[in-house]
Design an enzyme around this catalytic site. Structure first.
Site, mmCIF file in Angstrom:
data_model
loop_
_atom_site.group_PDB
_atom_site.id
_atom_site.type_symbol
_atom_site.label_atom_id
_atom_site.label_comp_id
_atom_site.label_asym_id
_atom_site.label_seq_id
_atom_site.Cartn_x
_atom_site.Cartn_y
_atom_site.Cartn_z
ATOM 1 C CD GLU A 75 -37.516 1.913 -12.754
ATOM 2 O OE1 GLU A 75 -38.670 1.454 -12.557
ATOM 3 O OE2 GLU A 75 -36.763 2.256 -11.846
ATOM 4 C CG HIS A 94 -36.467 6.920 -15.604
ATOM 5 N ND1 HIS A 94 -36.654 7.824 -14.580
ATOM 6 C CD2 HIS A 94 -35.739 5.897 -15.079
ATOM 7 C CE1 HIS A 94 -36.079 7.356 -13.482
ATOM 8 N NE2 HIS A 94 -35.510 6.202 -13.764
ATOM 9 C CG HIS A 96 -31.201 8.277 -12.518
ATOM 10 N ND1 HIS A 96 -30.587 7.080 -12.169
ATOM 11 C CD2 HIS A 96 -32.514 7.982 -12.682
ATOM 12 C CE1 HIS A 96 -31.481 6.112 -12.127
ATOM 13 N NE2 HIS A 96 -32.663 6.632 -12.449
ATOM 14 C CE1 TYR A 115 -41.584 31.127 -21.165
ATOM 15 C CE2 TYR A 115 -40.425 32.809 -19.900
ATOM 16 C CZ TYR A 115 -40.553 32.037 -21.043
ATOM 17 O OH TYR A 115 -39.666 32.187 -22.071
ATOM 18 C CG HIS A 157 -35.902 6.588 -9.107
ATOM 19 N ND1 HIS A 157 -36.662 5.439 -9.098
ATOM 20 C CD2 HIS A 157 -35.159 6.501 -10.233
ATOM 21 C CE1 HIS A 157 -36.356 4.681 -10.139
ATOM 22 N NE2 HIS A 157 -35.455 5.323 -10.850
ATOM 23 C CE1 TYR A 210 -41.532 28.405 -27.471
ATOM 24 C CE2 TYR A 210 -41.005 26.616 -25.961
ATOM 25 C CZ TYR A 210 -40.642 27.779 -26.606
ATOM 26 O OH TYR A 210 -39.405 28.321 -26.402
#
Length: 219
Positions: A75, A94, A96, A115, A157, A210
């Protein structure tokens, strides 16, 4: 390899292992990258995180070139393209994870039912269109889903989370999966109430300062 590069490589290794420890990833799926000088450091293809050391992390040039016995993650294109198109982003994660991937399989957008979605930078977590893994088309679709967002789902994915550094990208990945899990439970309980865009906009402003802090000077 100088001390700065060693620290950067160690951070990539630690992030890849943290994905597994947090339950966001298993086996050889998922990948991590960090902007480094005129390119990026990225986890290798097909190597479980437990077997990745500093030497296994691949340096990838922005033109996609590399000089390493291991290949970069399959990727690498969307990692490279995100870092190239988003100057404020220095780290890409990335994974899964179960709940985020389940919604991605259903190609569902996650609405503002909590929120904490403000951490993603907007009132939704978008789900991209589908394309074969590792392709230029998937990279294009990921960038579309990430427009004005810090994270997204990838259809059928998984998920992408980005940040100014690896701790914040990892933190966002955990928060996204938590929100997906909570939304899945809420759908079983009843009909989740979606917060108005104005409320999310207020929270986005709060979220600018934050996130994880690693030392007193960050506070």
């Amino acid at each position: 390899m100088d001390a700065d590069e060693s620290r950067a490589r160690a951070a990539v290794v630690a992030a890849a292992r943290d994905l597994d420890a947090q339950g966001l990833n298993r086996g050889t799926s998922g990948n991590v990258s960090l902007r480094w000088r005129d390119g990026l450091l990225i986890t290798p293809s097909g190597v479980p995180s437990a077997r990745i050391g500093e030497a296994e992390v691949v340096f990838l040039a922005m033109d996609g070139g590399f000089d390493h016995p291991l290949s970069p993650s399959s990727e690498w294109r969307f990692h490279r393209d995100i870092l190239r198109e988003k100057p404020a982003v220095n780290a890409v994660v990335h994974a899964h994870p179960d709940h985020g991937t389940a919604f991605a399989m259903c190609r569902q957008t996650i609405p503002a039912v909590h929120y904490m979605i403000a951490a993603v930078g907007g009132p939704t977590i978008r789900c991209s269109g589908y394309a074969t893994f590792g392709t230029e088309e998937l990279s294009r679709l990921a960038l579309e889903a990430l427009e004005d967002r810090n994270g997204c789902l990838l259809a059928n994915h998984g998920m992408i989370a980005t940040g100014p550094d690896l701790p914040k990208a990892l933190w966002l990945a955990v928060e996204m999966e938590t929100l997906c899990r909570q939304y899945a439970v809420a759908l079983q309980v009843g009909t989740p109430v979606v917060l108005p865009d104005a409320e999310i906009a207020r929270n986005i402003e709060k979220f600018r300062s934050y996130g994880p802090r690693t030392q007193a000077s960050d506070r």
